[in-house]
Write an enzyme that holds these catalytic residues in place. Sequence first.
Site, PDB file in Angstrom:
ATOM      1  N   ASP A   1      28.880 -14.558 -36.944  1.00 22.08           N
ATOM      2  CA  ASP A   1      28.565 -13.889 -35.662  1.00 22.08           C
ATOM      3  C   ASP A   1      29.607 -14.152 -34.582  1.00 22.08           C
ATOM      4  OD1 ASP A   1      27.650 -16.613 -35.799  1.00 22.08           O
ATOM      5  OD2 ASP A   1      26.560 -16.297 -33.932  1.00 22.08           O
TER       6      ASP A   1
ATOM      7  N   GLU B   1      24.940 -18.074 -35.760  1.00 22.27           N
ATOM      8  CA  GLU B   1      25.085 -19.516 -35.473  1.00 22.27           C
ATOM      9  C   GLU B   1      24.971 -19.759 -33.981  1.00 22.27           C
ATOM     10  OE1 GLU B   1      26.399 -23.299 -34.393  1.00 22.27           O
ATOM     11  OE2 GLU B   1      27.620 -21.566 -33.886  1.00 22.27           O
TER      12      GLU B   1
END
Length: 400
Positions: free
Chosen positions: A80, A140
Amino acid sequence: MNLLPGMAELQPQVSAWRRDIHAHPELGFREVRTSALIQKELRAMGLEVITNFCEADTAVIGVLKGKQPGPVIGLRADIDALPMQDEKDESVPYRSQNPGVCHACGHDSHTAALLGTALWFSQNRDKVRGTVKFVFQPAEEGPAPGGAKKIMESGILSDVNYMLGAHQTTSVPPGVIMTRSGVVTASGDFFDIVIEGTGAHGASPHCGTDVVVAASQTVVALQSIVSRRLDPMQPAVLSVCSMQAGEPGTKNVLPAKATLSGTVRTFDETVREEIFALMEQTVQSVCAIYGCTGTLDRQPMFPSLSNNEEVAQVVLAAAREVVGEQNTFVIPQPSTGSEDFAWYARSIPAAFYMFGARPAEGPVYSGHHPKFDLNEDALPVTMSVMAASAIKLMQQHKEK
Ligand SMILES: [Zn+2]
Ligand SMILES: [Zn+2]
């Protein structure tokens, strides 16, 4: 430098993946394009691809089975990006094409390097004893509780014997590897404290209950939790990062509501719980003094990340072979940052390491800076360290 044979040759492909992902960043749990790219590449390598196995539906696992029996090794990358504008020079060809979204934490490099490691293992299948699971994890950076927890809850990794993860750092150049046994990063919690009272005219405070004073005293009282109530040998951080009450500039209205928000970091689960119990007590007591009510809302993010001693030693041994003794460092103390790899390390023997990625020239920006960029020479280095660590774990497991 002793990269594993064949790793250097993969760098153009891995850099191309990294640039493609960097130019098309996506936020946590919405990594649709990134997830599709990962699936396509893993299939092209001949790996089994698992999707839709948990609530985080952008998560992807590539499975590579060796010809010889052995353990299951999980290798993880976070995929991400961050909700911020990419402010790199417009001449940088892989600058973010998505406004307000940027790979400023280097997760693009983690994803590309793990794809590269999968490609290398697919070309060196004879080296695999057991199974390697390549875990591409969303979110994350949040939203809470992050992708790692969702993947763990799905049970898809219940057969994994060892787990490895890595993060870039621009504080040191490519070719430097750093890790440690035991605690690596702190636990992370966020909180909001809402203080409510009765508003009044600024000229008649006795007609209301002043939330501005109650909130101010609460901030001050919270400071004494770490300094006076906790064991001084137990490190902790309690930061109030925002304070809001009343309309900005208002001079004659006492507001009825104040909000304090912030974060708590610790390295020990008992201390973590103790802080929140003390915060609750502080908020209630201080608000009672001023005739207000206080509510503490806790949003747990990640537990503290602790590296397994045996697995951390394997990573250090692999790093010494790849980058040499002089470029392998044992980190002297944990960081107050947090990392959701902690969810894996709570139940699987695991290790997380940092790899140097400082740009060769120009200014150096650390992660989460809008001009952040990294040195792609770091990619074959971390691929080699991760693959060499996995091979060592396979070997060691066999000897047990
Ligand atoms: Zn980050
Ligand atoms: Zn990160």
